[in-house]
Motif scaffolding. Structure first.
Motif, mmCIF file in Angstrom:
data_model
loop_
_atom_site.group_PDB
_atom_site.id
_atom_site.type_symbol
_atom_site.label_atom_id
_atom_site.label_comp_id
_atom_site.label_asym_id
_atom_site.label_seq_id
_atom_site.Cartn_x
_atom_site.Cartn_y
_atom_site.Cartn_z
ATOM 1 N N LYS A 4 0.528 -3.920 1.660
ATOM 2 C CA LYS A 4 2.032 -4.157 1.445
ATOM 3 C C LYS A 4 2.225 -3.676 0.133
ATOM 4 N N LYS A 5 1.527 -3.944 -1.024
ATOM 5 C CA LYS A 5 1.591 -3.426 -2.249
ATOM 6 C C LYS A 5 1.561 -1.922 -2.335
ATOM 7 N N LYS A 6 0.730 -1.248 -1.496
ATOM 8 C CA LYS A 6 0.669 0.272 -1.295
ATOM 9 C C LYS A 6 1.567 0.908 -0.564
ATOM 10 N N ASN A 7 2.351 0.054 0.081
ATOM 11 C CA ASN A 7 3.349 0.363 1.116
ATOM 12 C C ASN A 7 2.528 1.214 2.279
ATOM 13 N N TRP A 8 1.361 0.622 2.564
ATOM 14 C CA TRP A 8 0.310 1.186 3.672
ATOM 15 C C TRP A 8 0.666 0.351 4.870
ATOM 16 N N ASN A 9 0.179 0.938 5.958
ATOM 17 C CA ASN A 9 0.553 -0.007 7.438
ATOM 18 C C ASN A 9 -1.007 -0.406 7.813
ATOM 19 N N TYR A 10 -1.055 -0.782 8.770
ATOM 20 C CA TYR A 10 -2.321 -1.461 9.483
ATOM 21 C C TYR A 10 -3.501 -0.442 9.743
ATOM 22 N N ASN A 11 -3.008 0.719 9.966
ATOM 23 C CA ASN A 11 -3.809 2.068 10.070
ATOM 24 C C ASN A 11 -4.756 2.313 9.140
ATOM 25 N N ASP A 12 -4.197 1.825 7.701
ATOM 26 C CA ASP A 12 -4.811 2.295 6.737
ATOM 27 C C ASP A 12 -5.785 1.075 6.059
ATOM 28 N N SER A 13 -6.054 -0.025 6.850
ATOM 29 C CA SER A 13 -6.889 -1.013 6.429
ATOM 30 C C SER A 13 -8.274 -0.563 6.164
ATOM 31 N N TYR A 14 -8.991 0.538 6.827
ATOM 32 C CA TYR A 14 -10.247 0.901 6.376
ATOM 33 C C TYR A 14 -10.209 1.877 5.221
ATOM 34 N N THR A 15 -9.171 2.491 5.066
ATOM 35 C CA THR A 15 -9.013 3.065 3.681
ATOM 36 C C THR A 15 -9.056 2.152 2.564
ATOM 37 N N LEU A 16 -8.321 1.149 2.625
ATOM 38 C CA LEU A 16 -8.229 -0.032 1.697
ATOM 39 C C LEU A 16 -9.496 -0.495 1.570
ATOM 40 N N SER A 17 -10.129 -1.040 2.475
ATOM 41 C CA SER A 17 -11.620 -1.575 2.270
ATOM 42 C C SER A 17 -12.618 -0.707 1.758
ATOM 43 N N ARG A 18 -12.519 0.524 1.894
ATOM 44 C CA ARG A 18 -13.104 1.526 1.379
ATOM 45 C C ARG A 18 -13.261 1.624 0.006
ATOM 46 N N GLU A 19 -12.042 1.259 -0.724
ATOM 47 C CA GLU A 19 -11.683 1.417 -2.043
ATOM 48 C C GLU A 19 -12.751 0.114 -2.611
ATOM 49 N N SER A 20 -12.688 -0.743 -1.912
ATOM 50 C CA SER A 20 -13.423 -2.164 -2.412
ATOM 51 C C SER A 20 -14.581 -1.865 -2.434
ATOM 52 N N VAL A 21 -15.219 -1.232 -1.223
ATOM 53 C CA VAL A 21 -16.591 -1.129 -1.136
ATOM 54 C C VAL A 21 -17.356 -0.326 -2.186
ATOM 55 N N LYS A 22 -16.700 0.986 -2.409
ATOM 56 C CA LYS A 22 -16.934 1.971 -3.335
ATOM 57 C C LYS A 22 -17.119 1.157 -4.817
#
Length: 385
Positions: free
Chosen positions: A234-252
């Motif tokens: 929500k903070k990034k104004n992303w939707n459900y389909n961006d969840s793996y992109t978000l978790s990718r940032e955390s993993v990296k």
């Protein structure tokens, strides 16, 4: 010039035409993808086509240049080249009814998932099922959770839950869909779309925390993300389909901080299938069944598939029936990568389904931790550590 010689020359010319046609198509595919058009002929399409083309077709083409190959070709089994070209371009295969319906029925491409290893009862009718969370349900759940907890924020945004350290962290446990929850923990909720929560004591984060604790007990250092993916999206104004992109940032980010130690990446989810498919009895105890998802479209596909197969084998040997199997997904029926390109020891692991309770989940978490620790320490011994 006899008739046989004329026929040979004719066949050679025909095969040369097919070769030229083949390279023309490859060139077109390259330019379509290179020019970044919206619609692309992706690797999964090419893979599916190549897997279905009869071997004798390829051998027949090669035999025009390598004469000795003719002796190994069974002409009676070889379909016509024109038929093979038609099937390749339409990607419709009479032997597989999914190719007739997949483009017409929304969501039917989910059945393109490959079953690498089938657990007990696993077939096309019992495939993993994912449900997208309605945003309004999550927001309402958030309001209820805040009232229940007295405005106390249980979640640690993008944080790693504190735990007694046992040495270097070698595993990173996270949740690309942290909202996934279990109906027995949510009074009044009855459907798959309602099985969502921002309360980490009720959603999939609780499973990750339990697994982290069990691994730590066995001397395996593990970090666990309690990040609230819904709020971060929500903070990034992303939707459900961006969840793996978000978790990718955390993993990296975590791997960059602990590059020398983090090697196992474990993304934990839960399925949306009913209890009859996601539960089993083993030695008189109820277990939430689990399964592995491997993304085909990343550079570590082979090694991650081998890891999933080995762990699946060990699980089944110790706890027969606990696994629903190992599934392979492409971008046609899932993310296709699942951040598994970041490590050759990555896994997406799904524990139970929407109707499993904490007792069933705990039994399965302990079972997986036991098997994983055996695998890990055996690998460490082989590596001389």
């Amino acid at each position: 010039m006899n008739k046989r010689h004329q026929n040979t020359i004719f066949l050679i010319r025909v095969h040369k035409i097919y070769f030229a046609f083949f390279f023309l198509i490859i060139s077109i595919i390259f330019f379509i993808n290179f020019l970044d058009f919206k619609e692309k002929i992706n690797s999964s399409f090419i893979t599916a086509t190549s897997e279905n083309v009869h071997t004798n077709i390829i051998l027949s083409l090669m035999a025009t240049e390598i004469g000795s190959l003719s002796s190994v070709i069974n002409e009676q089994e070889t379909p016509s080249i024109s038929r093979a070209v038609f099937l390749s371009f339409t990607n419709i295969w009479p032997e597989d009814t999914r190719t007739f319906l997949g483009r017409e029925i929304p969501g039917f491409f989910n059945f393109n998932t490959e079953i690498a290893i089938a657990g007990i009862g696993t077939d096309l009718t019992t495939m993993p099922m994912e449900s997208a969370p309605p945003l309004e349900v999550l927001l309402k759940e958030k309001e209820m959770a805040e009232q229940e907890l007295g405005e106390k924020n249980v979640s640690q945004e993008k944080g790693i839950s504190p735990v007694l350290k046992t040495g270097k962290d070698v595993a990173y446990i996270y949740h690309s869909h942290s909202w996934e929850a279990f109906l027995p923990s949510l009074p009044g909720k009855k459907t798959a779309n309602e099985a969502v929560s921002l309360n980490e004591s009720k959603n999939i984060i609780a499973v990750g925390k339990k697994l982290r604790d069990e691994l730590m007990k066995k001397g395996i250092g593990a970090s666990h993300s309690t990040s609230n993916v819904t709020e971060e999206l929500k903070k990034k104004n992303w939707n459900y389909n961006d969840s793996y992109t978000l978790s990718r940032e955390s993993v990296k980010e975590v791997m960059a901080q602990q590059e020398s130690s983090i090697s196992y990446l474990i993304d934990i989810h839960r399925d949306s299938q009913p209890k009859k498919l996601t539960t089993t009895m083993i030695n008189g105890k109820p277990f939430a069944r689990l399964f592995f998802i491997v993304g085909r479209e990343n550079k570590n596909y082979e090694s991650n598939l081998a890891l999933a197969k080995e762990l699946n084998k060990m699980l089944e040997e110790k706890f027969p029936g606990i696994s629903r199997g190992v599934f392979v997904k492409t971008k046609d029926d899932g993310n296709g990568v699942y951040n598994q390109d970041l490590s050759s020891q990555s896994m997406l692991l799904e524990f139970g389904g929407i109707e499993n309770n904490s007792i069933e989940l705990d039994h399965s978490i302990k079972a997986f931790a036991e098997v994983f620790s055996e695998y890990y320490w055996e690998a460490e011994e082989v590596n001389g550590n």
